[in-house]
Scaffold this active site. Sequence first.
Site, PDB file in Angstrom:
ATOM      1  N   SER A  59       0.786  -1.228   0.000  1.00  0.00           N
ATOM      2  CA  SER A  59       0.000   0.000   0.000  1.00  0.00           C
ATOM      3  C   SER A  59       0.822   1.283   0.000  1.00  0.00           C
ATOM      4  CB  SER A  59      -0.956   0.007   1.196  1.00  0.00           C
ATOM      5  OG  SER A  59      -2.004  -0.916   0.970  1.00  0.00           O
ATOM      6  N   GLY A 298       3.960   9.286   6.121  1.00  0.00           N
ATOM      7  CA  GLY A 298       4.417   8.075   5.451  1.00  0.00           C
ATOM      8  C   GLY A 298       3.277   7.159   5.102  1.00  0.00           C
ATOM      9  N   HIS A 299       3.618   5.905   4.903  1.00  0.00           N
ATOM     10  CA  HIS A 299       2.616   4.879   4.596  1.00  0.00           C
ATOM     11  C   HIS A 299       3.235   3.521   4.886  1.00  0.00           C
ATOM     12  CE1 HIS A 299      -1.051   3.321   2.861  1.00  0.00           C
ATOM     13  NE2 HIS A 299      -1.431   4.532   2.514  1.00  0.00           N
ATOM     14  N   ASP A 300       2.383   2.576   5.235  1.00  0.00           N
ATOM     15  CA  ASP A 300       2.806   1.185   5.398  1.00  0.00           C
ATOM     16  C   ASP A 300       2.212   0.357   4.275  1.00  0.00           C
ATOM     17  OD1 ASP A 300       4.142   1.759   7.776  1.00  0.00           O
ATOM     18  OD2 ASP A 300       2.324   1.471   8.964  1.00  0.00           O
ATOM     19  N   GLY A 301       2.815  -0.793   4.014  1.00  0.00           N
ATOM     20  CA  GLY A 301       2.315  -1.670   2.975  1.00  0.00           C
ATOM     21  C   GLY A 301       2.482  -3.121   3.361  1.00  0.00           C
ATOM     22  N   GLY A 305       3.059 -12.172   3.200  1.00  0.00           N
ATOM     23  CA  GLY A 305       4.437 -12.488   3.522  1.00  0.00           C
ATOM     24  C   GLY A 305       5.423 -11.358   3.338  1.00  0.00           C
TER      25      GLY A 305
END
Length: 449
Positions: A59, A298-301, A305
């Site tokens: 993401s 920011g962003h996480d993705g 896994g």
Amino acid sequence: MALLPELQAWIDEAAERHGVPGVAVAVGAAGELAEAATGVVNLSTGVEATPDSVFQIGSVTKVWTTTLIMQLAGEGLVDLDEPVRRYLPEFGVLDPDASEAVTVRQLLAHTGGFDGDLFEDTGRGDDAAGRLVEFMRANARQVSPPGALFSYCNSGYVALGALAARLRGATWESALRRHVIEPLGVTHMALYAEEAVLFRVAAGHIGDAKKVYPRWQLPRSNAPAGSTPSAAARELVRFGRMFLADGVAGDGPRILPSGTFAAMREAQITLPDMGARAAYGWGLGLMLFDVDGVPVVGHDGSTPGQRACWRVVPGRDVVVAIMTNGGDGPALIDEVLDAVLAATAGLKVPARPVPPASPAPAEPLTGRYSSPMADYEVKPADGALEVTYIPKGISREVEDEPITMRYVPLDAPGGVFIGVEKDEGIYPLIRFLRDGRYLYNSRAIPRTG
């Protein structure tokens, strides 16, 4: 390495401690770049992870899609406060009034209010995202009024990608490559599997056994939301530096109009409180944090896994990208991010919450909450809550059996609940909104019945 000479040791030790097969990290600070990698990109092949290895960014892709939209807005081709249907007439959800009302801004801020996890595989053709938009019309429930509630929405970003593709007269992939990737000078980034195989590419590993996830790439239908792109960590740093330079790429081309990054950092909605470490709000495509009194975005993705973390500290000229491919990836990311931000920006990141030694009794909630990816059955259990996660759809490829976890109040009754056992190295958090009408875990999942 002039910048962060300890970085290699940090990730070597953290990967061993958290059972992560492979890690890649890049940090940009004060004009310098530090890179490090450890482990392997694939346990089945034993291929070594290197700084130029590409990992799936999940993401974090949404910020790249947001960049396409903000370019269009800067050119006067999109008004963020106009309904999406003005630019993408086929956009719609089950609720006809919401279909007419949802705006571009609401999609960017995840406040469209409809089901967000529709991962229907619509094929590999150039019409994949468009066909997912069509699928939404008959399958996306409206779970809250537009603009009323934050609920993380992958489907909304598919619609944004389709909108950008329509106005650019291209696919989302070709528009992104022409208008962002190539002007930035990015070289180690893939949008298709056939591009990824040209690089040292990471595979995701799932479960305690760290089994290689058999489907390397999720359906193309969700590409603008993050299902397909992969990149080297250094390319995420390059991307972040463009924002720090007010929209200008390192070698000179302007990617975004001046002032766009500042506009993207303005809070569009305040998020439900999930502890000091969590994002407090959402901007235009960006997670908003307050770390030690300093703004961080920011962003996480995540893909099966694989995990990615991307942070930008505007006031300290710091960009961080951390990528993992299995094990307790979130715990490793926490540890490495904390060390990097302390060393480069002088920031102390709050620790994640842990279960209290003597939790207060939980309010005896009972109910079933349903989303396209999972159902959640909640019932009281000896002063705590027992929450059973029942995977559906694409989630069944990762977890094919229900999982039951015990949650206790983190603070006062009616607030945040914390799992008593770790998941991927961290204690999961949930809370209930609107008198129990929604179970919230970044998605606002409605109660059924």
